[in-house]
Design a protein around this motif. Structure first.
Motif, PDB file in Angstrom:
ATOM      1  N   ALA A  59     -15.740  -0.821  -7.488  1.00  0.00           N
ATOM      2  CA  ALA A  59     -16.450  -0.377  -8.357  1.00  0.00           C
ATOM      3  C   ALA A  59     -17.516   0.648  -8.154  1.00  0.00           C
ATOM      4  N   ILE A  60     -17.909   0.826  -6.882  1.00  0.00           N
ATOM      5  CA  ILE A  60     -18.909   1.832  -6.507  1.00  0.00           C
ATOM      6  C   ILE A  60     -18.353   3.181  -6.870  1.00  0.00           C
ATOM      7  N   ASP A  61     -19.521   4.043  -7.189  1.00  0.00           N
ATOM      8  CA  ASP A  61     -18.937   5.432  -7.698  1.00  0.00           C
ATOM      9  C   ASP A  61     -19.929   6.451  -7.111  1.00  0.00           C
ATOM     10  N   PRO A  62     -19.721   7.547  -6.279  1.00  0.00           N
ATOM     11  CA  PRO A  62     -18.477   7.572  -5.875  1.00  0.00           C
ATOM     12  C   PRO A  62     -17.901   6.587  -4.841  1.00  0.00           C
ATOM     13  N   SER A  63     -16.379   6.740  -4.529  1.00  0.00           N
ATOM     14  CA  SER A  63     -15.988   5.910  -3.147  1.00  0.00           C
ATOM     15  C   SER A  63     -16.412   6.295  -1.999  1.00  0.00           C
ATOM     16  N   PRO A  64     -16.807   5.213  -1.130  1.00  0.00           N
ATOM     17  CA  PRO A  64     -17.537   5.536  -0.128  1.00  0.00           C
ATOM     18  C   PRO A  64     -16.238   5.933   1.085  1.00  0.00           C
ATOM     19  N   PRO A  65     -16.603   6.706   2.058  1.00  0.00           N
ATOM     20  CA  PRO A  65     -15.759   7.262   2.852  1.00  0.00           C
ATOM     21  C   PRO A  65     -14.470   6.488   3.330  1.00  0.00           C
ATOM     22  N   SER A  66     -13.485   7.179   3.647  1.00  0.00           N
ATOM     23  CA  SER A  66     -12.101   6.248   3.738  1.00  0.00           C
ATOM     24  C   SER A  66     -12.009   5.629   5.270  1.00  0.00           C
ATOM     25  N   THR A  82       0.818  -1.296   0.041  1.00  0.00           N
ATOM     26  CA  THR A  82      -0.095  -0.051   0.081  1.00  0.00           C
ATOM     27  C   THR A  82       0.910   1.436  -0.022  1.00  0.00           C
ATOM     28  N   ALA A  83       1.911   1.234   0.772  1.00  0.00           N
ATOM     29  CA  ALA A  83       2.980   2.424   1.040  1.00  0.00           C
ATOM     30  C   ALA A  83       3.486   2.451  -0.381  1.00  0.00           C
ATOM     31  N   LEU A  84       3.968   1.504  -1.130  1.00  0.00           N
ATOM     32  CA  LEU A  84       4.559   1.597  -2.554  1.00  0.00           C
ATOM     33  C   LEU A  84       3.763   1.924  -3.616  1.00  0.00           C
ATOM     34  N   LEU A  85       2.433   1.788  -3.379  1.00  0.00           N
ATOM     35  CA  LEU A  85       1.526   2.374  -4.636  1.00  0.00           C
ATOM     36  C   LEU A  85       0.679   3.553  -3.964  1.00  0.00           C
ATOM     37  N   PRO A  86       1.158   4.583  -3.988  1.00  0.00           N
ATOM     38  CA  PRO A  86       0.730   5.802  -3.607  1.00  0.00           C
ATOM     39  C   PRO A  86      -0.580   6.267  -4.529  1.00  0.00           C
ATOM     40  N   ASN A  87      -0.380   5.976  -5.728  1.00  0.00           N
ATOM     41  CA  ASN A  87      -1.393   6.492  -6.658  1.00  0.00           C
ATOM     42  C   ASN A  87      -2.358   5.831  -6.651  1.00  0.00           C
ATOM     43  N   ALA A  88      -2.638   4.301  -6.058  1.00  0.00           N
ATOM     44  CA  ALA A  88      -3.877   3.401  -6.201  1.00  0.00           C
ATOM     45  C   ALA A  88      -4.917   4.152  -5.635  1.00  0.00           C
ATOM     46  N   ARG A  89      -5.841   4.577  -6.455  1.00  0.00           N
ATOM     47  CA  ARG A  89      -7.015   5.351  -5.694  1.00  0.00           C
ATOM     48  C   ARG A  89      -7.729   4.627  -4.848  1.00  0.00           C
ATOM     49  N   ARG A  90      -7.759   3.163  -4.726  1.00  0.00           N
ATOM     50  CA  ARG A  90      -8.619   2.522  -3.836  1.00  0.00           C
ATOM     51  C   ARG A  90      -7.926   1.537  -3.230  1.00  0.00           C
ATOM     52  N   VAL A  91      -7.662   1.293  -2.246  1.00  0.00           N
ATOM     53  CA  VAL A  91      -7.166  -0.118  -1.439  1.00  0.00           C
ATOM     54  C   VAL A  91      -8.027  -0.898  -0.680  1.00  0.00           C
ATOM     55  N   ILE A  92      -8.453  -2.202  -1.062  1.00  0.00           N
ATOM     56  CA  ILE A  92      -9.212  -2.914  -0.258  1.00  0.00           C
ATOM     57  C   ILE A  92      -8.749  -4.046   0.398  1.00  0.00           C
ATOM     58  N   ALA A 117      -6.476   6.283   6.679  1.00  0.00           N
ATOM     59  CA  ALA A 117      -7.399   7.243   6.405  1.00  0.00           C
ATOM     60  C   ALA A 117      -7.254   8.260   7.223  1.00  0.00           C
ATOM     61  N   GLN A 118      -6.931   8.201   8.453  1.00  0.00           N
ATOM     62  CA  GLN A 118      -6.708   9.228   9.382  1.00  0.00           C
ATOM     63  C   GLN A 118      -5.478  10.007   9.017  1.00  0.00           C
ATOM     64  N   ARG A 119      -4.439   9.470   8.217  1.00  0.00           N
ATOM     65  CA  ARG A 119      -3.261   9.877   7.814  1.00  0.00           C
ATOM     66  C   ARG A 119      -3.583  10.663   6.432  1.00  0.00           C
ATOM     67  N   GLY A 120      -4.726  10.707   6.105  1.00  0.00           N
ATOM     68  CA  GLY A 120      -5.265  11.487   4.955  1.00  0.00           C
ATOM     69  C   GLY A 120      -5.176  10.852   3.528  1.00  0.00           C
ATOM     70  N   ARG A 121      -5.224   9.413   3.596  1.00  0.00           N
ATOM     71  CA  ARG A 121      -5.238   8.506   2.385  1.00  0.00           C
ATOM     72  C   ARG A 121      -6.612   8.307   2.038  1.00  0.00           C
ATOM     73  N   PRO A 122      -6.935   8.631   0.665  1.00  0.00           N
ATOM     74  CA  PRO A 122      -8.269   8.401   0.486  1.00  0.00           C
ATOM     75  C   PRO A 122      -8.554   6.909  -0.143  1.00  0.00           C
ATOM     76  N   GLY A 123      -9.910   6.552  -0.114  1.00  0.00           N
ATOM     77  CA  GLY A 123      -9.985   5.212  -0.772  1.00  0.00           C
ATOM     78  C   GLY A 123      -9.399   3.841   0.037  1.00  0.00           C
ATOM     79  N   MET A 124      -9.745   4.039   1.187  1.00  0.00           N
ATOM     80  CA  MET A 124      -8.962   3.108   2.115  1.00  0.00           C
ATOM     81  C   MET A 124     -10.286   2.256   2.700  1.00  0.00           C
ATOM     82  N   HIS A 125     -10.161   1.061   2.238  1.00  0.00           N
ATOM     83  CA  HIS A 125     -11.441   0.117   2.752  1.00  0.00           C
ATOM     84  C   HIS A 125     -11.079  -1.160   3.250  1.00  0.00           C
ATOM     85  N   ALA A 126     -11.743  -1.649   4.252  1.00  0.00           N
ATOM     86  CA  ALA A 126     -11.504  -3.201   4.830  1.00  0.00           C
ATOM     87  C   ALA A 126     -12.912  -3.780   4.716  1.00  0.00           C
ATOM     88  N   MET A 127     -12.956  -4.995   4.721  1.00  0.00           N
ATOM     89  CA  MET A 127     -14.043  -5.908   4.556  1.00  0.00           C
ATOM     90  C   MET A 127     -13.723  -7.123   5.219  1.00  0.00           C
TER      91      MET A 127
END
Length: 299
Positions: free
Chosen positions: A251-258, A146-156, A201-211
């Protein structure tokens, strides 16, 4: 589905995690938007949830990259996914941090990263980097990737409902205290994954989701928890049902809260027991330990 009924299903465990629980909730699921032009990378993609997620993303038009440790099994999974869309293969052993770094150089155009790979070893095992295997694969590898892919707009991140029974244990990240329990080490690692998702997410990265996917009939479950698999098999979900929320979050648009935690397309609490809550200090210690062990390029 009515939210009160949905919450009641979740708290009964069997009702919420089983095939029946998914079937009840899925009646209200809407079709997912297309992902044409997006690149999705899925770790642990040779079988079970990872393969089902990869195929789900391919069906939506995404260029799907399957990450596997074994080249032969990886190619079989890639070929099975290619029946549904564009599929490529990358080989990496996520127990080795150098392999994670090499993999990251091959995934720089990734839009959506699925941290799915996980292990539940029966015995205490150290990796070549000196970390307990469960913690290395389930926590350190996805943290570094995750750290090495900072341009990934979503991380699940694919966690487990088993984490509800465990508290974050920063004093024993390598599970050396007492007799080793693979099941406990796995649940601890899944709790750590959810905490790290919130911290990103608290450190400002958008698109972070766990499930968590519920109880799913996968080869990994059969190998690691054979008795449970035998007893629960009639009510276990299919891999496609378990992977549905992974694909939904990508896939969902827009991305839910990080930074939120999900199951069956709805946000879920991260704690049901008062004894599992961690302190802010413990959360910071987990973050610091992951940074130190991986040398990830984050503060």
């Amino acid at each position: 589905m009515n939210r009160l009924l949905d919450a009641a299903l979740d708290r009964t465990i069997v009702g919420g995690y089983s095939r029946a629980g998914y079937a009840l909730r899925a009646r209200g699921f809407a079709p997912l938007p297309r992902l044409d032009g997006a690149t999705v990378a899925v770790t642990g993609a040779t079988s079970g949830l990872g393969l089902a997620a990869a195929q789900g993303f391919a069906r939506l038009g995404a260029r799907t990259i399957l990450v596997a440790r074994d080249p032969e099994r990886g190619e079989q999974a890639r070929a099975a996914t290619a029946e549904h869309g564009t599929a490529e293969l990358r080989i990496a052993d996520l127990a080795r941090l150098d392999d994670v770094r090499r993999l990251a150089t091959q995934l720089q155009d990734t839009d959506i990263l699925i941290n799915n790979a996980g292990v539940l070893p029966p015995h205490h095992t150290l990796t070549v980097d000196g970390h307990e295997l469960t913690f290395a694969v389930n926590v350190l590898a996805p943290f570094l990737l995750t750290a090495l892919l900072p341009n990934a707009r979503r991380v699940i991140t694919v966690s487990s409902g088993g984490m509800y029974a465990q508290k974050l244990d920063v004093a024993d990240l390598d599970s050396t205290a007492g007799d080793f329990s693979g099941t406990k080490a796995y649940a601890k690692s899944k709790r750590a994954e959810v905490v790290l998702n919130e911290l990103w997410a608290q450190r400002g990265r958008p698109g972070m989701h766990a499930m968590h996917p519920g109880w799913v009939d996968t080869p990994g479950l059969q190998r690691s928890l054979h008795t449970f698999h035998s007893i629960a098999k009639p009510i276990l979900r299919t891999p496609q049902q378990g992977a549905d929320t992974i694909v939904f979050l990508g896939a969902i648009d827009p991305s839910p809260p990080s930074g939120r935690f999900w199951s069956d397309r709805r946000q879920r609490p991260t704690h049901y027991l008062p004894t599992t809550h961690e302190t802010p200090e413990a959360r910071q210690q987990l973050w610091d330990a992951c940074v130190t062990r991986t040398q990830a390029p984050v503060a």
